[in-house]
Design a protein around this motif. Structure first.
Motif, mmCIF file in Angstrom:
data_model
loop_
_atom_site.group_PDB
_atom_site.id
_atom_site.type_symbol
_atom_site.label_atom_id
_atom_site.label_comp_id
_atom_site.label_asym_id
_atom_site.label_seq_id
_atom_site.Cartn_x
_atom_site.Cartn_y
_atom_site.Cartn_z
ATOM 1 N N VAL A 357 0.877 -1.177 0.000
ATOM 2 C CA VAL A 357 0.000 0.000 0.000
ATOM 3 C C VAL A 357 0.911 1.222 0.000
ATOM 4 N N VAL A 358 1.070 1.848 -1.152
ATOM 5 C CA VAL A 358 2.046 2.906 -1.336
ATOM 6 C C VAL A 358 1.740 4.108 -0.435
ATOM 7 N N ALA A 359 0.463 4.462 -0.277
ATOM 8 C CA ALA A 359 0.095 5.628 0.537
ATOM 9 C C ALA A 359 0.527 5.426 1.982
ATOM 10 N N ARG A 379 7.785 22.403 4.971
ATOM 11 C CA ARG A 379 6.571 21.624 5.179
ATOM 12 C C ARG A 379 6.649 20.335 4.370
ATOM 13 N N LEU A 380 6.359 19.214 5.009
ATOM 14 C CA LEU A 380 6.432 17.896 4.354
ATOM 15 C C LEU A 380 5.068 17.245 4.455
ATOM 16 N N ARG A 381 4.465 16.849 3.303
ATOM 17 C CA ARG A 381 3.111 16.295 3.325
ATOM 18 C C ARG A 381 2.911 15.269 2.219
ATOM 19 N N VAL A 382 1.823 14.478 2.331
ATOM 20 C CA VAL A 382 1.440 13.476 1.323
ATOM 21 C C VAL A 382 0.154 13.922 0.672
ATOM 22 N N GLU A 383 0.107 13.806 -0.654
ATOM 23 C CA GLU A 383 -1.101 14.193 -1.398
ATOM 24 C C GLU A 383 -1.550 13.001 -2.241
ATOM 25 N N THR A 384 -2.712 12.421 -1.897
ATOM 26 C CA THR A 384 -3.194 11.249 -2.637
ATOM 27 C C THR A 384 -4.681 11.087 -2.467
ATOM 28 N N ILE A 421 4.708 14.541 -1.404
ATOM 29 C CA ILE A 421 4.743 13.200 -2.014
ATOM 30 C C ILE A 421 3.389 12.974 -2.649
ATOM 31 N N LYS A 422 3.370 12.884 -3.986
ATOM 32 C CA LYS A 422 2.113 12.734 -4.713
ATOM 33 C C LYS A 422 1.943 11.292 -5.154
ATOM 34 N N ILE A 423 0.749 10.738 -4.878
ATOM 35 C CA ILE A 423 0.443 9.363 -5.270
ATOM 36 C C ILE A 423 -0.890 9.373 -5.995
ATOM 37 N N ALA A 424 -0.887 8.832 -7.230
ATOM 38 C CA ALA A 424 -2.111 8.863 -8.033
ATOM 39 C C ALA A 424 -2.177 7.634 -8.927
ATOM 40 N N ALA A 425 -3.411 7.289 -9.328
ATOM 41 C CA ALA A 425 -3.609 6.168 -10.255
ATOM 42 C C ALA A 425 -3.319 6.638 -11.670
ATOM 43 N N ALA A 426 -2.670 5.773 -12.445
ATOM 44 C CA ALA A 426 -2.332 6.094 -13.830
ATOM 45 C C ALA A 426 -2.468 4.829 -14.663
ATOM 46 N N ASN A 427 -3.655 4.679 -15.309
ATOM 47 C CA ASN A 427 -3.949 3.485 -16.100
ATOM 48 C C ASN A 427 -3.784 2.232 -15.230
ATOM 49 N N ASP A 428 -2.891 1.335 -15.613
ATOM 50 C CA ASP A 428 -2.682 0.100 -14.851
ATOM 51 C C ASP A 428 -1.484 0.218 -13.916
ATOM 52 N N ALA A 429 -1.207 1.421 -13.467
ATOM 53 C CA ALA A 429 -0.055 1.638 -12.593
ATOM 54 C C ALA A 429 -0.387 2.686 -11.549
#
Length: 505
Positions: A357-359, A379-384, A421-429
């Motif tokens: 689970v990457v997030a 400032r350090l943050r996660v965006e997903t 740190i950006k986490i997003a869906a991209a097609n099959d990845a």
């Protein structure tokens, strides 16, 4: 190995030992073969000529002995008297000086002969050839030669009978005498044989020259291939300035294949040599960078420890030990990164992908580095928006990627800035990126920042300085996941390092 010496050696061998070349050896073997064939054919021709001559002569004199018996009164009556026949034989030999006349009894014993005293070595001869003569056997027929203990000669024979028809002996005539006894005698005295030998020799010589010329033409492409090898070795195993190779329609397919094989081999050698030179250059650069990276913390460590030792026990400051410890840790980090990079580049590292689970991993890393970010005022943050999506990755190596990228971003982001740190869906990845709004990277330097020890113009000195190996390690770790890391950067606006991970099935 010196390529010039190799090529020079090939030239010397070619000039000094011409017979070791393919054409030279073929010419030598062909000459020997033609010589053997010539001698064999010539000997066979002489032997055939002699045999044919003896056959003709025996046929012509087939009735010679019978005529002698008929013309001599004593022999015609069946009387064999050596004293009387001696004069008769002498008279007969006036008609044929090359004949040798012998009177035999019914057992083959010599009773009278025309030969001079002491010349006759056999007193008895075999009657088998005489019986074959009477039976009409094929010519030439050879009978024992009384003048020799072993040789045989062509002859004419006739029975000697008395008035009652009773056999009393044989008249045995050797035809030809001693003058035709050897092939050398025949060759020395026969103009036809001499001309035949000359013609045959000329034909063999012409055939040999024609065959050698044909072979030279056929092997010329091989000679050109040898010269290509010489050029290749003389020019430091390179095909630079090599004359163009052209194949004609009649060039043998095997020679074309050899040239193609040489091109493949030469290209492979050139590529390997280039790799060796590049590797050697990289090795020297790595040693130079490592020496520089080691020198700074070691010198600092040594300096602080020496200062601490020079102070008295009461005046020794704990800050000196703390700074020395910090340099020791930096040195240890450098060694660890070097070992890690070497293992990654050598493929000596285990890769264990599993659903991650990457997030959640990103939140854990942010929490661990939060104190460092706060100390820098960043400032350090996660965006997903995909909190439970799983990717197929090695969790330990993915964590190492995030730590290195965040550490790099924090070092190049001033106080008041932000690292996301950006986490997003991209097609099959799943797309993962670390973005900052720091100083950015010069566009010309972007392709170079992943080289070990490369120091960009935005490098941070002092406490924030690094070894330059972090991004190189990141690139290798991302490659293990079957992906590539991409960089987008603008000076004074920030940078974004992003890569994709496959979804877990």
């Amino acid at each position: 190995m010196d390529p010039y010496r190799v090529g020079r050696g090939i030239q010397i061998c070619r000039r000094t030992f011409m017979l070791k070349s393919l054409s030279g050896q073929f010419a030598l073997y062909a000459a020997g073969l033609f010589l053997l064939v010539g001698v064999g054919v010539g000997s066979w021709t002489l032997a055939s000529y002699q045999t044919y001559g003896e056959e003709v002569e025996q046929r012509l004199h087939r009735g010679l002995a019978a005529h002698m018996v008929y013309d001599n009164k004593q022999l015609k009556q069946g009387t064999i008297d050596a004293s009387i026949l001696k004069d008769a034989f002498h008279t007969m030999m006036l008609l044929g000086p090359d004949w040798e006349i012998y009177a035999l009894d019914t057992t083959g014993r010599l009773l009278a002969y025309s030969a001079p005293p002491g010349k006759v070595l056999r007193q008895r001869i075999s009657l088998q050839p005489i019986h074959s003569f009477f039976a009409g056997a094929d010519f030439p027929l050879y009978g024992d030669d009384p003048r020799s203990a072993t040789s045989q000669r062509i002859f004419s024979a006739a029975p000697i009978e008395n008035a009652e028809g009773k056999l009393t002996g044989y008249l045995y005539v050797i035809i030809g005498g001693e003058q035709w006894q050897t092939l050398a005698d025949m060759l020395a005295t026969s103009r036809v044989l001499q001309d035949s030998w000359r013609l045959m020799g000329a034909a063999l010589l012409f055939g040999l020259v024609l065959l050698v010329l044909l072979f030279v033409l056929l092997t010329r492409p091989l000679t050109k291939l040898v010269r290509r090898f010489e050029h290749f070795t003389q020019h430091d195993f390179s095909r630079r300035n090599e004359p163009e190779v052209r194949h004609h329609r009649w060039t043998p397919a095997e020679v074309v294949s050899l040239n193609q094989g040489f091109d493949v081999m030469a290209g492979h050698i050139e590529h390997q040599l280039e790799q060796i030179k590049t590797t050697e250059q990289l090795r020297r650069e790595l040693i130079s960078h490592v020496s520089h990276d080691f020198r700074t913390p070691l010198a600092s460590l040594q300096g602080y420890l020496e200062t601490w030792l020079l102070q008295s026990a009461e005046q020794r400051q704990p800050q000196l030990i703390e700074v020395a410890l910090k340099n020791a840790r930096q040195l240890n980090l450098l060694v660890e990164q070097l070992f890690e990079l070497v293992r990654l580049e050598g493929g000596d590292i285990r890769f264990n992908p599993e659903p991650v689970v990457v997030a959640e991993l990103a939140y854990d890393v942010v929490q661990r580095l939060q104190l460092m970010a706060e100390a820098r005022g960043v400032r350090l943050r996660v965006e997903t928006d995909i909190h439970q999506q799983q990717a197929l990755a090695d969790i330990g190596k993915l964590e190492r990627i995030l730590v290195n990228l965040i550490d790099n971003a924090l070092r190049h982001t001033p106080a008041g800035g932000e690292v996301t740190i950006k986490i997003a869906a991209a097609n099959d990845a799943i797309y993962v990126a670390v973005a900052d709004n720091g100083c950015g990277i010069n566009e010309a330097e972007v392709p170079l920042i992943f080289d070990p020890h490369y120091r960009a113009s935005n490098s941070v000195n002092g406490e924030g300085a690094n070894t330059g190996l972090g991004l190189a390690i990141v690139q290798q770790l991302v490659a293990l996941h079957g992906s590539e890391i991409a960089v987008q950067s603008s000076q004074q606006q920030g940078s974004t390092f992003g890569f994709s991970l496959p979804l877990a099935s």
